[in-house]
Design a protein around this motif. Structure first.
Motif, PDB file in Angstrom:
ATOM      1  N   LYS A  35      15.233  -3.001 -14.550  1.00  0.00           N
ATOM      2  CA  LYS A  35      15.015  -2.805 -15.986  1.00  0.00           C
ATOM      3  C   LYS A  35      13.719  -3.474 -16.436  1.00  0.00           C
ATOM      4  CE  LYS A  35      19.949  -2.995 -16.993  1.00  0.00           C
ATOM      5  NZ  LYS A  35      20.981  -3.772 -17.689  1.00  0.00           N
ATOM      6  N   THR A  36      13.477  -4.671 -15.930  1.00  0.00           N
ATOM      7  CA  THR A  36      12.254  -5.389 -16.296  1.00  0.00           C
ATOM      8  C   THR A  36      11.032  -4.667 -15.774  1.00  0.00           C
ATOM      9  OG1 THR A  36      13.476  -7.477 -16.224  1.00  0.00           O
ATOM     10  CG2 THR A  36      11.077  -7.617 -16.180  1.00  0.00           C
ATOM     11  N   GLY A  37      11.083  -4.205 -14.528  1.00  0.00           N
ATOM     12  CA  GLY A  37       9.968  -3.454 -13.965  1.00  0.00           C
ATOM     13  C   GLY A  37       9.653  -2.208 -14.770  1.00  0.00           C
ATOM     14  N   ILE A  38      10.693  -1.504 -15.201  1.00  0.00           N
ATOM     15  CA  ILE A  38      10.494  -0.300 -16.008  1.00  0.00           C
ATOM     16  C   ILE A  38       9.895  -0.654 -17.364  1.00  0.00           C
ATOM     17  CG2 ILE A  38      11.724   1.548 -17.232  1.00  0.00           C
ATOM     18  CD1 ILE A  38      13.642   1.638 -14.781  1.00  0.00           C
ATOM     19  N   ALA A  42       6.247   0.447 -18.464  1.00  0.00           N
ATOM     20  CA  ALA A  42       6.063   1.302 -19.640  1.00  0.00           C
ATOM     21  C   ALA A  42       5.010   0.715 -20.572  1.00  0.00           C
ATOM     22  CB  ALA A  42       7.389   1.478 -20.379  1.00  0.00           C
ATOM     23  N   LEU A  43       5.066  -0.584 -20.799  1.00  0.00           N
ATOM     24  CA  LEU A  43       4.061  -1.218 -21.666  1.00  0.00           C
ATOM     25  C   LEU A  43       2.660  -1.055 -21.083  1.00  0.00           C
ATOM     26  CD1 LEU A  43       5.992  -4.457 -22.649  1.00  0.00           C
ATOM     27  CD2 LEU A  43       5.346  -2.584 -24.181  1.00  0.00           C
ATOM     28  N   GLU A  44       2.525  -1.244 -19.783  1.00  0.00           N
ATOM     29  CA  GLU A  44       1.216  -1.073 -19.137  1.00  0.00           C
ATOM     30  C   GLU A  44       0.741   0.375 -19.250  1.00  0.00           C
ATOM     31  OE1 GLU A  44       1.852  -4.418 -15.642  1.00  0.00           O
ATOM     32  OE2 GLU A  44       2.302  -2.317 -15.241  1.00  0.00           O
ATOM     33  N   LEU A  77       0.648   2.040 -11.010  1.00  0.00           N
ATOM     34  CA  LEU A  77       1.400   0.946 -11.630  1.00  0.00           C
ATOM     35  C   LEU A  77       2.673   0.641 -10.839  1.00  0.00           C
ATOM     36  CD1 LEU A  77       0.985   1.821 -15.414  1.00  0.00           C
ATOM     37  CD2 LEU A  77      -0.134  -0.018 -14.147  1.00  0.00           C
ATOM     38  N   ALA A  78       3.340   1.676 -10.356  1.00  0.00           N
ATOM     39  CA  ALA A  78       4.544   1.464  -9.543  1.00  0.00           C
ATOM     40  C   ALA A  78       4.198   0.726  -8.251  1.00  0.00           C
ATOM     41  CB  ALA A  78       5.215   2.806  -9.233  1.00  0.00           C
ATOM     42  N   LEU A  79       3.060   1.060  -7.649  1.00  0.00           N
ATOM     43  CA  LEU A  79       2.619   0.378  -6.430  1.00  0.00           C
ATOM     44  C   LEU A  79       2.365  -1.110  -6.705  1.00  0.00           C
ATOM     45  CD1 LEU A  79       1.710   0.497  -3.454  1.00  0.00           C
ATOM     46  CD2 LEU A  79      -0.590   1.019  -4.297  1.00  0.00           C
ATOM     47  N   ILE A  80       1.727  -1.403  -7.825  1.00  0.00           N
ATOM     48  CA  ILE A  80       1.476  -2.801  -8.196  1.00  0.00           C
ATOM     49  C   ILE A  80       2.797  -3.546  -8.354  1.00  0.00           C
ATOM     50  CG2 ILE A  80       0.624  -4.318 -10.032  1.00  0.00           C
ATOM     51  CD1 ILE A  80      -1.656  -2.298 -10.434  1.00  0.00           C
ATOM     52  N   LYS A  81       3.757  -2.925  -9.052  1.00  0.00           N
ATOM     53  CA  LYS A  81       5.079  -3.562  -9.231  1.00  0.00           C
ATOM     54  C   LYS A  81       5.726  -3.816  -7.870  1.00  0.00           C
ATOM     55  CE  LYS A  81       5.223  -3.567 -13.596  1.00  0.00           C
ATOM     56  NZ  LYS A  81       3.799  -3.418 -13.543  1.00  0.00           N
ATOM     57  N   TYR A  82       5.634  -2.836  -6.992  1.00  0.00           N
ATOM     58  CA  TYR A  82       6.229  -2.996  -5.668  1.00  0.00           C
ATOM     59  C   TYR A  82       5.579  -4.170  -4.932  1.00  0.00           C
ATOM     60  CZ  TYR A  82       7.352  -2.296  -0.805  1.00  0.00           C
ATOM     61  OH  TYR A  82       7.764  -2.505   0.479  1.00  0.00           O
ATOM     62  N   VAL A  86       8.704  -6.527  -5.633  1.00  0.00           N
ATOM     63  CA  VAL A  86       9.760  -6.032  -4.748  1.00  0.00           C
ATOM     64  C   VAL A  86       9.522  -6.489  -3.317  1.00  0.00           C
ATOM     65  CG1 VAL A  86      10.882  -3.964  -3.816  1.00  0.00           C
ATOM     66  CG2 VAL A  86      10.185  -4.027  -6.219  1.00  0.00           C
ATOM     67  N   ARG A  87       8.313  -6.329  -2.840  1.00  0.00           N
ATOM     68  CA  ARG A  87       7.979  -6.635  -1.446  1.00  0.00           C
ATOM     69  C   ARG A  87       8.106  -8.110  -1.138  1.00  0.00           C
ATOM     70  NH1 ARG A  87       2.962  -7.628   1.498  1.00  0.00           N
ATOM     71  NH2 ARG A  87       2.072  -7.982  -0.540  1.00  0.00           N
ATOM     72  N   THR A  88       7.831  -8.955  -2.097  1.00  0.00           N
ATOM     73  CA  THR A  88       7.853 -10.403  -1.865  1.00  0.00           C
ATOM     74  C   THR A  88       8.695 -11.098  -2.930  1.00  0.00           C
ATOM     75  OG1 THR A  88       6.366 -12.123  -2.706  1.00  0.00           O
ATOM     76  CG2 THR A  88       5.421 -10.053  -2.359  1.00  0.00           C
ATOM     77  N   ASP A  89       9.166 -12.256  -2.635  1.00  0.00           N
ATOM     78  CA  ASP A  89       9.936 -13.048  -3.594  1.00  0.00           C
ATOM     79  C   ASP A  89       9.087 -14.134  -4.240  1.00  0.00           C
ATOM     80  OD1 ASP A  89      12.228 -11.610  -3.200  1.00  0.00           O
ATOM     81  OD2 ASP A  89      13.054 -12.983  -1.708  1.00  0.00           O
ATOM     82  N   GLU A  90       7.786 -13.986  -4.160  1.00  0.00           N
ATOM     83  CA  GLU A  90       6.881 -14.978  -4.727  1.00  0.00           C
ATOM     84  C   GLU A  90       7.150 -15.183  -6.214  1.00  0.00           C
ATOM     85  OE1 GLU A  90       2.088 -15.571  -5.528  1.00  0.00           O
ATOM     86  OE2 GLU A  90       2.791 -13.855  -4.377  1.00  0.00           O
ATOM     87  N   TRP A  91       7.482 -14.117  -6.918  1.00  0.00           N
ATOM     88  CA  TRP A  91       7.715 -14.207  -8.356  1.00  0.00           C
ATOM     89  C   TRP A  91       8.883 -15.126  -8.684  1.00  0.00           C
ATOM     90  CZ3 TRP A  91      12.356 -12.290 -10.314  1.00  0.00           C
ATOM     91  CH2 TRP A  91      13.090 -11.454  -9.469  1.00  0.00           C
ATOM     92  N   LYS A  92       9.839 -15.279  -7.778  1.00  0.00           N
ATOM     93  CA  LYS A  92      10.981 -16.157  -8.031  1.00  0.00           C
ATOM     94  C   LYS A  92      10.543 -17.623  -8.086  1.00  0.00           C
ATOM     95  CE  LYS A  92      14.396 -12.985  -6.223  1.00  0.00           C
ATOM     96  NZ  LYS A  92      15.393 -12.694  -5.207  1.00  0.00           N
ATOM     97  N   ARG A  93       9.522 -17.965  -7.298  1.00  0.00           N
ATOM     98  CA  ARG A  93       8.982 -19.333  -7.359  1.00  0.00           C
ATOM     99  C   ARG A  93       8.323 -19.570  -8.714  1.00  0.00           C
ATOM    100  NH1 ARG A  93       7.031 -17.977  -2.231  1.00  0.00           N
ATOM    101  NH2 ARG A  93       4.906 -18.003  -3.009  1.00  0.00           N
TER     102      ARG A  93
END
Length: 140
Positions: A35-38, A42-44, A77-82, A86-93
């Motif tokens: 949901k957040t990715g969407i 969408a805003l981008e 934009l979807a590739l950037i989000k991925y 999605v590909r890495t958990d860096e954002w969780k840090r």
């Protein structure tokens, strides 16, 4: 570049927190990442569309952006989000660091993210309004 990445992650974090909170209140707390990715995507996408509209209005009215241009932008934009979420958990840090920020800092950041979100939506509306004011029959 690292600072811009951190700001982008903070923006994502605040949208994530908002979606997580509202989903919990409405009994639909699932797929918050998606949901957040969407929502952020969408805003981008809307921001880019408004820039394309302004390009059409102020720089070159003869350019007609095809459906393919919008599809390519959406895929990019979807590739950037991925790659970022999605590909890495860096954002969780980053989320752990943002959760540790003082309440006042997070509150101020929330208002900034809210302001940016409202700006993007109003900017898109304005760009379409300005496009409707043009007599396109003269240019195409």
């Amino acid at each position: 570049m690292e600072k811009a990445k951190r700001y982008y992650h903070y923006f994502y974090y605040k949208i994530y927190c908002f979606i997580d909170y509202t989903s919990e209140q409405m009994g639909g707390k699932f797929l918050t990442d998606l949901k957040t990715g969407i929502a952020v995507g969408a805003l981008e996408f809307w921001l880019i569309i408004s820039f394309l509209n302004y390009y059409n209005i102020y720089i070159d009215r003869d350019v007609n952006f095809s459906k393919n241009v919008y599809i390519i932008i959406g895929l990019f934009l979807a590739l950037i989000k991925y790659l970022m979420f999605v590909r890495t958990d860096e954002w969780k840090r980053y989320f752990e660091k943002f959760d540790a920020l003082p309440r006042e800092v997070n509150k101020k950041g929330g208002w900034i993210v809210f302001g940016i979100t409202v700006f993007i939506i109003l900017n898109l509306i304005l760009s379409f309004y300005l496009m409707m004011q043009i007599d396109w029959s003269k240019y195409r």
